[in-house]
Write a protein that holds these residues in place. Sequence first.
Motif, short mmCIF file in Angstrom:
data_model
loop_
_atom_site.label_atom_id
_atom_site.label_comp_id
_atom_site.label_asym_id
_atom_site.label_seq_id
_atom_site.Cartn_x
_atom_site.Cartn_y
_atom_site.Cartn_z
N ARG A 312 15.88 -16.36 -56.05
CA ARG A 312 16.80 -15.62 -55.09
C ARG A 312 18.15 -15.05 -55.85
O ARG A 312 18.92 -14.40 -55.27
N ALA A 315 18.97 -11.53 -56.46
CA ALA A 315 19.25 -10.79 -55.19
C ALA A 315 20.79 -11.37 -54.95
O ALA A 315 21.56 -10.42 -54.53
N VAL A 441 14.99 -6.02 -57.06
CA VAL A 441 15.54 -6.79 -55.84
C VAL A 441 15.52 -5.55 -54.74
O VAL A 441 15.67 -4.33 -55.03
N ASP A 445 15.24 -8.39 -49.72
CA ASP A 445 15.53 -9.43 -50.37
C ASP A 445 17.21 -9.73 -50.11
O ASP A 445 17.48 -10.76 -49.90
#
Length: 479
Positions: A312, A315, A441, A445
């Motif tokens: 992640r 993002a 992304v 997200d």
Amino acid sequence: MTRTPRTTARPTAPVGRAVARPHHAPRPAGGPVPGPVPGRWSPSATAAGNGAGTVRKTVLPGGLRVVTESVPTVRSATFGIWARVGSRDETPTLNGATHYLEHLLFKGTGRRSALDISAEIDAVGGEMNAFTAKEFTCYYARVLDTDLPLAVDVVCDMLTGSLIRSEDVDAERNVVLEEIAMTEDDPGDCVHDLFARTMLGDTPLGRPVLGTTDTINALTRDQIARFYRRHYDPTHLVVAAAGNLDHDTVVRQVREAFERAGALGRADAEPVAPRSGSRRIRTAGRVDLLDRATEQAHVILGMPGLSRTDERRWALGVLSAALGGGMSSRLFQEVREKRGLAYSVYSYTSGFADCGLFGVYVGCRPNLVHDVLKICRDELDHVAAHGLGDEELRRAIGQVSGSTVMGLEDTGALMNHIGKGELCWGEQLSVDGMLAKIASVTPDDIRSVAREILGWRPSLSVIGPLTDRQSARLDEAVA
């Protein structure tokens, strides 16, 4: 809220920038012959290039990794050695030892004096330096391609043959103390160390990279020498080089340099794996104030982030760019452009092996701190609840993509990329691979990572001359 008197706190290098400032160089006012090299090829021996060439990797007997990227369109090359040791590997009494040792490796070997080390690189117009971070240390030299063999020999000699003499330890102690003093004079640096302590406490990651006056004064030659022997084993090292070079030739030169020093180690040794793990940072609503007679108040409002291996993170990087990564970002527009409350305002992320930090920095006049913090908090809360608009997301993806590519436009940046990639992730991600991650992304997200990261109750670190009344109101910003 913790209020720190002026006489006790000793913050140092910025955690937000991850490294101690390179310091061995003054502040600014032809072709190798290819040949086969005995070694052990890793499964990922060849990978897509980050620049105009190809990334190749060889693991030598003894576990020493050599990673190169050939860029035949340039006339320079950068050679570096990365050590898997940083300030997080220190005990409280050894705080600052990694950085102190970095200084000492420039002080002379069995083959070269300190003057020889610098003079040989200066004589070919090269640049030589080093930096220490919380999880790694890097030594490097940038030279013309025809002088790459010299850079390999000098840097390898430093890493394998340092004498670490008592007289050098004593002489360099004052230099390190001056660097600490210099950093303390820069509240824009100090506040990042204060934020690390606010979020991570008295832990290896929370302590300053440079150490403190007390710990540096207490370190002995024997302590530093033991630290050197423990952490500069070939299994803990990654050699990285980028530029107009031949991989096999670099591998041969590195192997010869380490063999000459008797530093290759056991033939069956394997490289140490990248750091891994997971930790939860539970700090929330903490306020630390360092009382300093500065013209500005330097403020970081932040919360736990993501580790550098968390998928992640792409993002979160896009989210950070939209919030405070450029002149069109929300925080820049709201704080500076619309209201003129600050000159410098930005957001950033710091990822470690097992945790991370997200922060918003602002420098403003002390009487404006509460207005600025309210605006920042409102923007963070709004994005946590609603995410980003389509145009904001498109712009942020474009910004991160462009800065990623442009940040890899010279051989030094490429050397950093492949060296850190091998040391911290154990693999290489090409420019195209990174751009694909960024472009993938989605709004979902962003909403997910914004809710998780920005949904935390923040903590606050401040350096400045706030009055008692202003200080008492700081808790409002993290309520």
